[in-house]
Motif scaffolding. Structure first.
Motif, PDB file in Angstrom:
ATOM      1  N   TYR C 102       0.845  -1.200   0.000  1.00 23.23           N
ATOM      2  CA  TYR C 102       0.000   0.000   0.000  1.00 23.23           C
ATOM      3  C   TYR C 102       0.878   1.248   0.000  1.00 23.23           C
ATOM      4  O   TYR C 102       0.661   2.189  -0.753  1.00 23.23           O
ATOM      5  CB  TYR C 102      -0.858   0.044   1.274  1.00 23.23           C
ATOM      6  N   LEU C 103       1.862   1.197   0.900  1.00 17.02           N
ATOM      7  CA  LEU C 103       2.715   2.359   1.092  1.00 17.02           C
ATOM      8  C   LEU C 103       3.441   2.714  -0.204  1.00 17.02           C
ATOM      9  O   LEU C 103       3.421   3.870  -0.653  1.00 17.02           O
ATOM     10  CB  LEU C 103       3.722   2.018   2.185  1.00 17.02           C
ATOM     11  N   GLU C 106       1.232   4.170  -2.878  1.00 19.30           N
ATOM     12  CA  GLU C 106       0.825   5.565  -2.654  1.00 19.30           C
ATOM     13  C   GLU C 106       1.992   6.520  -2.868  1.00 19.30           C
ATOM     14  O   GLU C 106       1.829   7.601  -3.430  1.00 19.30           O
ATOM     15  CB  GLU C 106       0.256   5.726  -1.246  1.00 19.30           C
ATOM     16  N   VAL C 107       3.156   6.121  -2.390  1.00 19.82           N
ATOM     17  CA  VAL C 107       4.313   6.993  -2.566  1.00 19.82           C
ATOM     18  C   VAL C 107       4.594   7.189  -4.061  1.00 19.82           C
ATOM     19  O   VAL C 107       4.880   8.295  -4.514  1.00 19.82           O
ATOM     20  CB  VAL C 107       5.541   6.424  -1.828  1.00 19.82           C
ATOM     21  N   ILE C 110       2.339   9.685  -5.386  1.00 15.58           N
ATOM     22  CA  ILE C 110       2.690  11.055  -5.011  1.00 15.58           C
ATOM     23  C   ILE C 110       3.862  11.560  -5.840  1.00 15.58           C
ATOM     24  O   ILE C 110       3.852  12.673  -6.351  1.00 15.58           O
ATOM     25  CB  ILE C 110       3.024  11.121  -3.505  1.00 15.58           C
ATOM     26  N   ARG C 114      -0.719   9.981 -10.693  1.00 23.85           N
ATOM     27  CA  ARG C 114      -1.655   8.867 -10.667  1.00 23.85           C
ATOM     28  C   ARG C 114      -1.801   8.173 -12.008  1.00 23.85           C
ATOM     29  O   ARG C 114      -2.444   7.143 -12.112  1.00 23.85           O
ATOM     30  CB  ARG C 114      -3.031   9.370 -10.225  1.00 23.85           C
TER      31      ARG C 114
ATOM     32  N   GLU D 310      -5.755  13.450  -0.237  1.00 21.27           N
ATOM     33  CA  GLU D 310      -5.692  12.472  -1.313  1.00 21.27           C
ATOM     34  C   GLU D 310      -4.864  11.285  -0.905  1.00 21.27           C
ATOM     35  O   GLU D 310      -4.972  10.208  -1.462  1.00 21.27           O
ATOM     36  CB  GLU D 310      -5.011  13.098  -2.519  1.00 21.27           C
ATOM     37  N   ALA D 311      -3.967  11.507   0.057  1.00 15.57           N
ATOM     38  CA  ALA D 311      -3.007  10.473   0.402  1.00 15.57           C
ATOM     39  C   ALA D 311      -3.525   9.588   1.522  1.00 15.57           C
ATOM     40  O   ALA D 311      -2.745   8.951   2.205  1.00 15.57           O
ATOM     41  CB  ALA D 311      -1.686  11.104   0.800  1.00 15.57           C
ATOM     42  N   LEU D 313      -4.788   6.761   1.676  1.00 19.64           N
ATOM     43  CA  LEU D 313      -4.346   5.368   1.627  1.00 19.64           C
ATOM     44  C   LEU D 313      -2.925   5.222   2.130  1.00 19.64           C
ATOM     45  O   LEU D 313      -2.547   4.207   2.695  1.00 19.64           O
ATOM     46  CB  LEU D 313      -4.425   4.846   0.192  1.00 19.64           C
ATOM     47  N   LEU D 314      -2.145   6.276   1.920  1.00 24.60           N
ATOM     48  CA  LEU D 314      -0.785   6.258   2.431  1.00 24.60           C
ATOM     49  C   LEU D 314      -0.811   6.251   3.960  1.00 24.60           C
ATOM     50  O   LEU D 314      -0.097   5.491   4.608  1.00 24.60           O
ATOM     51  CB  LEU D 314      -0.031   7.479   1.906  1.00 24.60           C
TER      52      LEU D 314
END
Ligand SMILES: Nc1ncnc2c1ncn2[C@@H]1O[C@H](COP(=O)(O)OP(=O)(O)OP(=O)(O)O)[C@@H](O)[C@H]1O
Ligand SMILES: Nc1ncnc2c1ncn2[C@@H]1O[C@H](COP(=O)(O)OP(=O)(O)OP(=O)(O)O)[C@@H](O)[C@H]1O
Ligand SMILES: CC(C)C[C@H](N)C(=O)O
Ligand SMILES: [Mg+2]
Ligand SMILES: [Mg+2]
Lengths: 258, 231, 310, 427, 390
Positions: C102-103, C106-107, C110, C114, D310-311, D313-314
């Motif tokens: 997950y991490l 997402e990173v 960022i 996307r 937005e983050a 989920l992070l």
């Protein structure tokens, strides 16, 4: 004569090429206390595994009260009235002592896979659990998590779970292994009392225990039984001395077990 | 060679070792005796860094407390734990290979020499070690430690759970090892063995050394035996 | 005929890509027992690193440095993360990597956004190598083939020539004991994990421009990687190779087959207009890996060539 | 047996008042809270949130029957949720058809009881799929569940009449006989429906843990080998538990069917299965209330936090990893630890440590938030700037970096301090 | 009033269709800014709220509910008929259950013909030509190409892809019965990462032309695979203008790829329109002006509000019915009978002879005079039986 509690004929077990049990014949009468001794690696635990359903025999037959059980699943054998303990403590570490014993009790009381009853309301189960706990003197530790018990108490709990189901035939694999003298003595007394009237098969290296408890002794060496008989016969048997007891036989004769 | 002074150790809140002092000279075989639960295994563990030690431990003059266990091993300290800890899924041979610290430097023994010395193990050389019987496991553990050419081995209860005859064999084996010049700290309950092979004896009680001397002296001291060893 | 040749070629190359992706996991899983759920995320990182590096310099630098970077990230994850949960057992480790996935996802979103990034095949390799039955065959695919084979050889060498595997396996049962025998277990763990991740990174460098480099690539590939490793068999590089090829070929052939259930089972009375009858073989392609996974686990839990059970 | 023994044993067993406070009371409080919520006139936004929480609570509890109680790590639990939900939507459509058509059984079936259909279908699916999967526990089980999940998800796009393809299947909950005067049209009425089934589900799952099967499932988790030697077949135990877990997941699916009135194949895929795993684990799998806490927290994050950041989920990933690494007991475990700690004798020492840990954690987290939020805005490239509490934090400003680095450094420092103190405390 | 008029834009903002949705959101935002500069809609400032649905119908309903809970009364959506279908249903239910709080659905791109036929709904207005109308235009072009003997139809596996395929088969059968359809295939939506096997299958089938309704990543990847594999025949698309496709095609695809659209930036544009387009491309330098229909929809919304004298969705809906609007490409009519817009369509071709390129390339889309299809000519029969609220 009644059917023997346990009757083993020409039992063999190999793991790949290694023949571990090579034709064991043994009859154990109802109510007998039978000890199996033998050098390390002789196949004692393997024999227990075969009897209790842990392993499939390669050949031969095992009868429990006359019924063939060789290769049957452990839980079926257990339901037929045979229960065993383990050489290395094999308890439910995350549960309390009481729950451990209760696990041993439930099936025998007919509550199998029931999912419509509240265990808290099963009076007989509670009574039986308490009875077992009292027998093995763990009542005061009933609510402790099993994992936190001292080693000797874990061994005792191991025995308690084994007898909880009320089996008539009980196999104990080195029940006193790792216990100190006083603990061993206590354990022996406890086992004697708890298996009163039942058939008991026990594996032990502590000759004090063996000669103190057993009605008969079998000596297993390299997968074969080289001698079976009363303690006095075994002590004197030169083959047994040679294969197993070594110098200790003398110590035993002096009445000073290791 | 190994010097332990004022060693303390704790399990959680319980104070198990309360200032242990002992010393082992090169080539010596020392027996550490005591009743169940007095802290003998804990002493061994504390030396090996498995239990955090408080106090001073020096090996060959260097302090080793706080070191990583592999560093301690590389200094020449071998350990045969009570629990034996063989690697069950691996074969006997692989277990032995794992005892070698550095593949590039040949040690005193090769795997084959070791297996020759112990025919029981040779017979099981390619079996998974997990299925060995208790005695076989004990032998394997000792052999495995020997593969790393230690200068001092700490052996914890090698004869526990073994058949009477094997007990003697193990005793002989330890004596044999000692003859090769390796120092040994033997934690043992069976007096017959301990007294047979030890040069010196420490008796432990309540987390402290309560008596030390030669086996001969020990045999004389019925009182020590009564007070600290028997139940 | 054309179909068969094309499918063979595509299947082999897709299979090799799958193998590249899963070889690192085979390494980690069989040596450390860690079912690294984030493995495909490291693959994704490889692709993104490669994109950034080749954007700034060249693809060839990316080919070298992206995997190294990913390996370092992996080693860091082991050092400051996995090591802490190791004592709590395999399930905890698995869950840790699950969260890590997950991490990383997402990173990546960022840092790189996307949507897909424009990670292109290097110009040097962007030409049709040969023409087959009227269709051109891109050179890059053949390049992929060679990289994968090189990886297979290198890995096989590492696995068979080092004792690290044994030590780690031993450490799984008795970590303290391995330390007492003089082995620096934590360092070996870190190295293996790092190397495994670097391999995933390399697959990312190659796969990122072969397919698409977007934040969904990890999620998409993740489960398939498990299939390869489990079907191939624990601890078996060859098994993973075999499983990857099998999967690649089966999936590609399925897409190429122009038939539906009714065509195949019409003789059983299946009507071509019924719902089941209309299911095309091509649409089964995404199911094949998982069908294989479930079947293998039921029938042969040690996988095709595994030496022990899961 | 002596009376004395029975006496002793009774003393060991929890007293009635203990039973009440420890077992019944939490459930009663839970039910009362649920029933009281509408008195505060929540907005439809809040009601929607609460409804989703209710669904997720039952779903997460059902998942924990496997993971926490049975030791079975599943990556495909959403399959049973989804199938149950699909069954309920199909039933909903049949109710609709029947009530406009020729009546029959479905015309008299109240939508209110659709979760029963969900349960049946989930349990049935569990019975079918569990048969091959429950033979082994551990990693093989996890892998099979993953495979099955992906298989069913792929099938979702293949059998249009069941799963509806990309469009999914939708229905209308306002048909059939009304129950309790609830038309189920407005969300406030759906709330009662969800509340009812949440309480029923929670209660039943709790009751299950107290049955012989429930207890043996825990035993099987801890030591399947030994279970065999006390007369139980561990496969059978797992299988039965699996069926029940599937059933309750299906129940939750049935609740969701009424709430959303649509199901899409995505519902059976890996993503929701992963989410329920996170809920149960973050909440705490070793505690009955753990999954409830987890479901509430994660649902909140999913629906609300996603609006703020937005983050999100992070943050979720970070939360999960922190739990796995430092608090394997989950949120419930932390709470239980606090409560036990308050009773311990070294209370003051502990409180000091907790304060240090919380301060450290909060500081580090604050720094992390700034870092993430600034990064997110930078990444979007719209030139938006993170402006918490009226501060202005562009990427380039030194203040931004100070607000990132200083709290993180300070937080980590405090955490280390706490760690060290703990070690010393134990010595 | 000071309160703004909120339009919830529910479309994918991430994932394989993220670029399509994001471009739509940008254009809605731009259109809102433009209309706000002229006084807004019915005097209210328009505010667009972008909500990510990942092209998932259920997620869309969650977002819809959230939007409604926040007081939003207008929903804009386009990417995916699957989503539109769910939204139509849900909005209808909502409007029935919550009289006085109705919600209006502005569909700017979901073109499943069903929405303006058997499933037509009073609360739904479509500002794009439906799949059938577009296919008429495509097949009209094929009719004139004698060299095309074999056609391959490929599309995404959902209602829209199926609608395109059905329309293609029907129309080709009527207009060119001699053409053999050598393949008619659906692939999963947004999941295929390598279209090479599909393209090689198409090449092996000997197809002279490909017809596809693909969009988003499915369009970009498919066309990339086709060009890489050296496919040379015409590729007739609905969404060749999908973001990223031009880059993927490159100069190799000039003249080969066609798209049926309501607008392209190389049409004869008025100065005002040029300024409008320039303004957009300046505001969103990563985007090109593409969804002309969004701007149409915004203007028609404003007109409807003025006409109704209200911004109540119901009033606006009634006002929109039958409304005509003079747009930059001609006259647009919102059909009263089924809420389908009629507007001129253009068959455009990928070209290197352009005044305005796309994606920072000297390539773009052009259409000649013959490529224009008049609004009236696009009208199709409808089966819609509209139920109107009282
Ligand atoms: N699963 C197995 N596969 C191969 N060999 C086995 C297996 N189980 C046991 N053995 C071998 O069988 C022999 C007998 O083992 P067993 O455990 O029965 O000995 P034992 O008599 O109980 O010894 P101890 O007294 O030391 O416990 C040993 O040599 C062991 O290596
Ligand atoms: N892991 C542990 N956690 C808590 N207490 C422990 C732990 N290990 C040992 N102890 C306790 O520490 C004391 C000393 O243990 P130790 O194992 O050193 O005894 P020992 O002298 O070796 O006896 P034994 O004959 O049992 O091996 C014992 O009272 C034991 O109960
Ligand atoms: C945005 C569009 C490409 C959506 C597509 N036309 C559909 O109806 O699904
Ligand atoms: Mg044994
Ligand atoms: Mg000890």
């Amino acid at each position: 004569m009644t059917t023997p509690a346990l009757s083993i004929t020409d039992l063999r077990k190999s793991f790949g090429p290694a023949k571990i049990i090579q034709g064991v014949n043994l009859e154990i009468e109802k109510g007998e206390r039978h000890a199996i001794i033998g050098p390390n690696g002789a196949g004692k635990s393997t024999l227990f595994n075969l009897i209790s359903g842990g392993y499939h025999p390669t050949s031969g037959s095992i009868r429990l009260n006359g019924t063939e059980i060789g290769g049957t699943k452990p839980y079926l054998i257990n339901r037929m009235g045979l229960s065993r303990s383990f050489q290395v403590s094999n308890i439910f570490a995350n549960m309390s002592v009481r729950e451990n014993v209760r696990c041993g009790v439930l099936y025998s009381m007919g509550y199998g896979y029931s999912f419509w009853r509240n265990v808290g309301n099963l009076k007989e189960v509670q009574r039986k659990t308490a009875e077992i706990l009292e027998k093995v003197d763990l009542l005061d530790k009933a609510n402790l998590p099993a994992a936190l018990l001292p080693y000797a108490d874990q061994r005792t709990l191991e025995i308690a779970i084994t007898i909880a189901g009320g089996a008539e035939v009980i196999l104990l694999d080195e029940p006193t292994a790792g216990m100190s003298h006083s603990e061993t003595e206590r354990a022996v007394a406890l086992i004697k009392q708890a298996t009163e009237g039942k058939t008991l098969v026990i594996v032990e290296h502590d000759m004090g225990v063996v000669f103190n408890m057993a009605d008969r002794i079998s000596v297993l060496v390299y997968g074969e039984i080289i001698a079976t008989g009363a303690p006095s016969e075994i002590r004197g048997d030169p083959r047994v001395r040679e294969a197993y007891l070594g110098d200790e036989a003398d110590a035993l004769e002096n009445g000073d077990a290791a | 060679m190994l010097k332990v002074s004022d060693l303390h150790a704790f399990y959680g809140k319980s104070h198990v070792l309360r200032g242990v002092n002992m010393e082992i000279m090169p080539g010596e075989v020392i027996a550490l005796l005591g009743r169940n639960g007095v802290g003998r295994s804990t002493t061994a563990k504390a030396i090996m860094g498995e239990v955090p030690p408080k106090g001073e431990i020096t090996f060959k003059g260097k302090p080793i407390s706080g070191m990583e266990s592999h560093q301690i091993a590389h200094m020449g300290l071998g350990y045969v734990p009570e629990s034996r800890d063989i690697f069950p899924t691996m074969t006997v041979r692989e277990n032995l290979i794992l005892g070698i610290k550095n593949m590039k430097v040949p040690g005193k023994y090769t795997v084959d020499q070791m297996l020759d010395m112990f025919p029981n193990l040779r017979a099981r050389a390619d079996n998974a070690a997990g299925v060995l019987s208790g005695g076989e496991k004990q032998m394997l553990t000792m052999c495995r430690t020997l593969m790393g050419d230690p200068e001092l081995i700490i052996i914890d209860e090698p004869t526990e759970g073994l058949a009477p005859k094997i007990v003697h064999q193990i005793g002989d084996m330890i004596a044999e090892i000692a003859k090769t010049g390796v120092s040994i700290l033997l934690v043992e309950q069976k007096l017959s063995i301990a007294l047979r092979i030890a040069n010196r004896v420490y008796v432990m009680g309540h987390g402290e050394i309560v008596w030390s001397g030669t086996p001969e002296d020990f045999r004389e001291r019925e009182d020590v035996r009564k007070e600290w060893l028997e139940v | 005929m054309e179909t068969i040749v094309f499918s063979l070629l595509n299947g082999v190359i897709y299979g090799l890509l799958l193998f590249m992706l899963s070889s690192g996991l085979t390494l980690i899983f069989s040596m450390m027992g860690v079912l690294n759920f984030a493995h495909a995320s490291f693959y994704m990182l490889g692709a993104y690193f490669a994109y950034t590096i080749s954007d700034a310099s060249s693809f060839w630098l990316a080919l070298v440095f992206a995997p190294i970077l990913v390996g370092l990230v992996g080693a860091a994850v082991e050092r400051w993360g996995l090591r802490t949960v190791h004592v709590n057992g395999h399930v905890a480790e698995l869950l840790f990597t699950f969260g890590l996935a997950y991490l990383i996802d997402e990173v990546v979103k960022i840092i790189w956004g996307r949507n897909a990034v424009d990670y292109q095949i290097p110009e040097l390799l962007d030409f049709p190598l040969f023409e087959l039955f009227g269709a051109q065959y891109p050179a890059y695919r053949i390049f992929t083939l060679f990289v994968a084979l090189a990886m297979l050889v290198a890995l096989w060498f590492i696995l068979n020539r080092t004792r690290a595997g044994l030590i780690i396996q031993a450490a799984l049962s008795h970590p303290h004991m391995v330390g007492h025998l003089g082995h620096n277990v934590p360092r070996i763990f870190m190295t293996v994990f790092g190397v495994g991740c670097a391999l995933a990174g390399l697959a990312g460098v190659i796969g990122g421009n072969y397919l698409v480099t977007d934040p969904a690539m990890a999620v998409q590939m993740g489960p398939i990687v498990f299939v390869v490793v489990v079907v191939g068999g624990l601890g078996s590089l060859m098994g993973a190779f075999l499983a990857a090829m099998l999967l690649g070929l089966l999936q590609t052939f399925a897409v190429a087959i122009d038939a539906n259930f009714a065509d195949m089972f019409g003789w059983l009375g299946l009507s071509p207009t019924s719902e089941v009858g209309r299911i095309s073989i091509a649409s089964l392609a995404p199911m094949i890996p998982f069908l294989m996974l479930v079947l293998i686990l039921m029938v042969r839990p040690r996988g095709l060539l595994g030496d022990r059970e899961l | 047996m002596s009376d004395q023994t029975m006496q002793d044993f009774k003393n060991l067993a929890p007293s009635n008042s203990q039973k009440f406070t420890q077992r019944l009371l939490p459930l009663v409080v839970f039910a009362v809270v649920v029933l009281m919520i509408p008195m505060f006139n929540p907005s439809s936004l809040v009601l929607t949130l609460l409804n989703v929480m209710g669904i997720n609570i039952v779903f997460a509890l059902s998942y924990n029957m496997l993971l926490g109680r049975g030791g079975l790590l599943s990556f495909g639990h959403a399959v049973y949720f989804g199938l149950g939900g699909y069954a309920a939507v199909h039933a909903m459509r049949m109710i609709e058809e029947a009530s406009y058509g020729d009546g029959g059984f479905w015309a008299s079936y109240p939508v209110f009881f659709l979760p029963v259909i969900g349960f049946a279908c989930g349990a049935l699916a569990g019975a079918v799929i569990g048969w091959p999967s429950c033979r082994r526990a551990g990693t093989p089980f996890a892998m099979i569940s993953l495979g099955v999940a992906e298989l069913i998800a792929a099938a979702g796009f293949m059998f249009g009449s069941i799963f509806g393809g990309e469009e999914g299947i939708s229905g209308d909950r306002m048909n059939g006989p009304e129950l309790f005067g609830l038309s189920l049209g407005p969300i406030s009425e759906v709330y009662w429906f969800i509340a009812f089934w949440t309480i029923v589900g929670t209660f039943c799952i709790y009751a299950f843990t107290r049955t012989p099967l429930g207890k043996m499932s825990e035993a099987t988790r801890d030591n399947p080998e030994r279970v065999e030697f006390v007369g139980y077949d561990p496969q059978r135990v797992r299988y039965l538990v699996f069926i029940f877990a599937g059933g309750f997941a299906g129940l939750a699916g049935g609740m969701a069917a009424v709430q959303y009135e649509i199901f899409t194949p995505e519902a059976v895929s890996l993503a929701p299965s992963g989410m329920v795993l996170l809920m149960a684990y973050i909440g705490g799998i070793r505690y009955f209330a753990g999954p409830i806490v987890g479901a509430v927290v994660l649902t909140y994050m999913q629906s609300m936090m996603s609006d703020y950041s937005e983050a999100w989920l992070l943050y979720l990933g970070i939360l999960f990893m922190v739990v796995v690494m430092f608090a394997p007991g989950g949120l419930a475990g932390i709470v239980a630890g606090l409560i036990n700690g308050m009773r311990a004798e070294d209370r003051n020492e502990r409180i000091g440590r907790w304060l240090t840990v919380s301060a450290g954690g909060l500081l580090a987290f604050a720094g992390l938030i700034v870092l993430i939020e600034v990064a997110v805005r930078w990444s979007n490239g719209y030139g938006e700037v993170f402006e918490p509490f009226g501060m202005h934090l562009p990427t380039a400003s030194a203040l931004t970096w100070a607000l990132i680095l200083i709290p993180i450094a300070a937080g980590v420092g405090l955490l280390r301090l706490a760690m060290k103190r703990k070690e010393e405390g134990h010595a | 009033s000071a309160e703004s008029l909120k339009i919830a834009f529910i479309d994918p903002l991430s994932g394989p269709f993220g670029p399509s949705g994001q471009a739509g959101l940008n254009e809605w935002n731009y259109a809102a800014a433009q209309i706000n500069a002229k006084g807004g809609v019915g005097g209210q400032e328009v505010e667009i709220i972008g909500l990510d649905n990942k092209v998932n119908p259920k997620e869309s309903l969650v977002q819809l509910q959230k939007a409604i809970d926040q007081g939003v009364r207008f929903i804009a959506q386009g990417n995916g008929s699957s989503v539109a279908s769910a939204l139509i249903d849900a909005i209808e239910k909502h409007n029935k259950r919550n009289p006085g709080q109705e919600v209006l659905f502005i569909n700017y791109a979901a073109v499943d013909p069903a929405f303006t036929n058997e499933r037509c709904n009073f609360w739904h207005f479509r500002f794009d030509a439906d799949a059938d109308m577009k296919m008429e235009a495509v097949t009209d072009w094929v009719k004139g190409q004698d060299s095309i003997k074999k056609v391959y139809i490929i599309g995404q596996d959902y209602s829209f892809g199926k609608a395109v395929a059905a329309a293609a088969v029907k129309n080709l059968g009527e207009k060119r019965p001699d053409i053999e359809i050598v393949g008619n295939e659906l692939h999963p939506l947004g999941k295929v990462k390598d279209f090479t096997p599909y393209i090689q299958k198409i090449i092996s089938s000997g197809a002279d032309a490909i017809i596809t309704g693909n969009w988003g990543a499915d369009m970009v990847l498919m066309i990339k695979a086709a060009i890489d594999s050296g496919y040379k025949g015409p590729i007739l698309t609905y969404y060749g203008g999908s973001k990223g496709a031009a880059t993927a095609m490159g100069a190799a695809a000039v003249g080969q790829v066609k798209a049926i659209v309501e607008h392209n930036t190389n049409l004869q544009l008025s100065d005002a329109q040029t300024a409008y387009v320039d303004g957009y491309e300046a505001a969103y330098p990563e985007d090109n002006y593409y969804y002309h229909r969004i701007h149409n929809a915004m203007n028609m919304l404003a007109m409807a509000a003025d006409k109704a004298g209200s911004t109540e969705p119901k009033a606006i809906a009634f006002a929109l019915e039958g409304m005509t609007y003079e747009g930059p490409t001609g006259t647009l009519t919102m059909r009263e009978d089924n809420h389908q817009i009629l507007q001129p369509l253009f068959m455009s071709t990928f070209s290197d002879n352009v005044t305005r390129g796309v994606e920072k390339l000297p390539l773009g889309w052009v259409s000649g005079d013959a490529d224009r299809i008049e609004a009236d000519a696009t009208r199709t029969e409808t089966t819609c039986k509209m139920e109107r609220p009282s």
